[in-house]
Design an enzyme around this catalytic site. Sequence first.
Site, short mmCIF file in Angstrom:
data_model
loop_
_atom_site.label_atom_id
_atom_site.label_comp_id
_atom_site.label_asym_id
_atom_site.label_seq_id
_atom_site.Cartn_x
_atom_site.Cartn_y
_atom_site.Cartn_z
N GLY A 1 0.82 -1.20 0.00
CA GLY A 1 0.00 0.00 0.00
C GLY A 1 0.85 1.25 0.00
O GLY A 1 2.02 1.23 -0.41
N SER A 2 0.30 2.34 0.48
CA SER A 2 1.00 3.62 0.47
C SER A 2 2.11 3.63 1.51
O SER A 2 2.09 2.87 2.49
CB SER A 2 0.02 4.76 0.76
OG SER A 2 -0.39 4.72 2.12
N THR A 3 3.07 4.52 1.30
CA THR A 3 4.17 4.65 2.25
C THR A 3 3.66 5.10 3.61
O THR A 3 4.11 4.61 4.65
CB THR A 3 5.22 5.65 1.71
OG1 THR A 3 5.76 5.12 0.50
CG2 THR A 3 6.34 5.85 2.71
N GLU B 1 5.64 -3.47 0.90
CA GLU B 1 5.83 -3.05 -0.49
C GLU B 1 5.00 -1.79 -0.65
O GLU B 1 3.78 -1.84 -0.67
CB GLU B 1 5.39 -4.16 -1.44
CG GLU B 1 5.90 -3.97 -2.86
CD GLU B 1 4.93 -3.19 -3.75
OE1 GLU B 1 5.10 -1.95 -3.84
OE2 GLU B 1 4.03 -3.80 -4.33
N GLY C 1 2.08 2.19 5.28
CA GLY C 1 3.11 1.23 5.61
C GLY C 1 3.83 1.58 6.90
O GLY C 1 4.18 0.71 7.71
N CYS D 1 1.94 1.03 -8.65
CA CYS D 1 3.05 1.59 -7.88
C CYS D 1 4.35 1.51 -8.68
O CYS D 1 5.25 2.32 -8.48
CB CYS D 1 3.20 0.87 -6.54
SG CYS D 1 3.28 -0.92 -6.67
#
Length: 531
Positions: free
Chosen positions: A220-222, A242, A225, A276
């Site tokens: 997913g998104s940073t 990831e 994460g 991504c």
Amino acid sequence: MNVANTEVAYEVSTNPATLEEIGRLPLTTEAEFERIFEAARKAQKAWAQVSYKERASYILKMADYIRDHADELADIISQDNGKLKIDALNTEIIPSIMSCTWYAKNAPKVLKDELLPPPSLLFFNKWSKRIYQPIGTLGIISPWNYPFSIPFGELVMGLMAGNAVVLKVAAQTPMVGAAIERVVKSSGLPDGLFAHIVGSGSKVLEGMLSNGANKIFFTGSTYAGKQVMKSCAEYLVPCSLELGGNDAMVVLDDAPIERAVNGGMWAAYQNAGQSCGGVKRVYVHEKVYDEFVAMAIAKTRALRHGVNGYDTDLGSVTTEKQFQTLEKELQTALDNGATIAAQSTPVGEQKGYFFPATLLTDVTADMEFIKEEIFGPLMPIVKVSSEEEAIELANQSQYGLSASVWTRNNARGERVARRLEAGAVTVNDHLYSHGICNTEWGGPKESGISRTHGALGLKEVAESKIINWDLLPGLSKNNAWWFPFDEGIYNNMLKLTAYAKPKSVFQWLMLNTFVVPKVVARMLSSWKVKD
């Protein structure tokens, strides 16, 4: 979207291309969480004793089901996510079948025992073996952009390594989760080894951790994460992340231009740009810039976005929120000075969240919008004067998921690829490498932690263990460094500090002639001591 009546709460799925409800699933309750993880732990203990060959038989049955129901599954993915069926087939269905066959065949090779000889003659009697064992129960939290292939590949790896798997797909694509359930069930996999949980991300994560998940896989998104990592840290549970990407496409002065345009557009626009690892920034050498842009304008205008059919190239964005975000990001780009050079053409009824493929020119590397990950079909092009400038600009990002180099010279492409700060770099292609199951996926910087896919991915779902033994177990009752100590032992051991890296051949010979025999003699002398 979650809804509730007086008795049961549901997760509702809406087709983002038509805005029609396509299904709903009941949310998993706290009591069900406990039962799921209790069953997973029990089933996993038995599964860990099953041979790789037997595990593979279940995985290959899953591949059979996906192959035989490919059209149906592609339709479910398309309706749940908004992408075209052709995108679902190419980037989710086919890679999932290949992952089954590759992991079924190669997991035994990758996770086989490894014999480790002594690292030095000082430990001539000490031999080791590295073995790989299951971690336990894996929690997988997957995204909505590739709702089938991302979690399914991790599921297959986890099962082949001997783990149980508990899956939570994105709230926007619950029907894909139900489809994965059917795929797994078709194989006859023992009860308890797999479960699909329905609910909001933060609550599901807490439920997984509090009920004993042994590792979390999150895509997913940073930002999200980092929150996952914080939660895992509280339980001291490892996680594989990831996360985001802001992938650079480097077009050198000797690039095959038409291939570069075609490949770049596909990687920037397919799946409505919601990849991504898609093209987010294009750096084109000034010698070929005009040719590249002119061709990209013509080809972008020829693209068609609309509802599923054989006369469309792009589907819809998956959520209304993402659609609104893209509108703001495009406006930011225009405010920065970028120009819309071309957009795709709408076809058919446009009730859903359709965002046109958008080619942006007059873009410079210092514009703010190009520094962030844009999750949509935008393709900004920056003119550069040299290979060196392109590499420098490509590396000016907090992300490092993947990148690409476009050149007619493979040796040159590899040389540039080695200098790009990314987990995967392709030469004359982009994005597709996520579907190659024998190569790992992931990247440095804020693109995540650890890797999935391939041999490294398999080792992420296994626990390594070292078993060490004496080659000649009856050689001695006492090691040289055991009690009792005396001055002679200390002096001999002090001399041995030079053994690993002697100053000369003469010193090495002296150590082997006088010191090492004393150490061995001390060990052997223990046999003379009466019990």
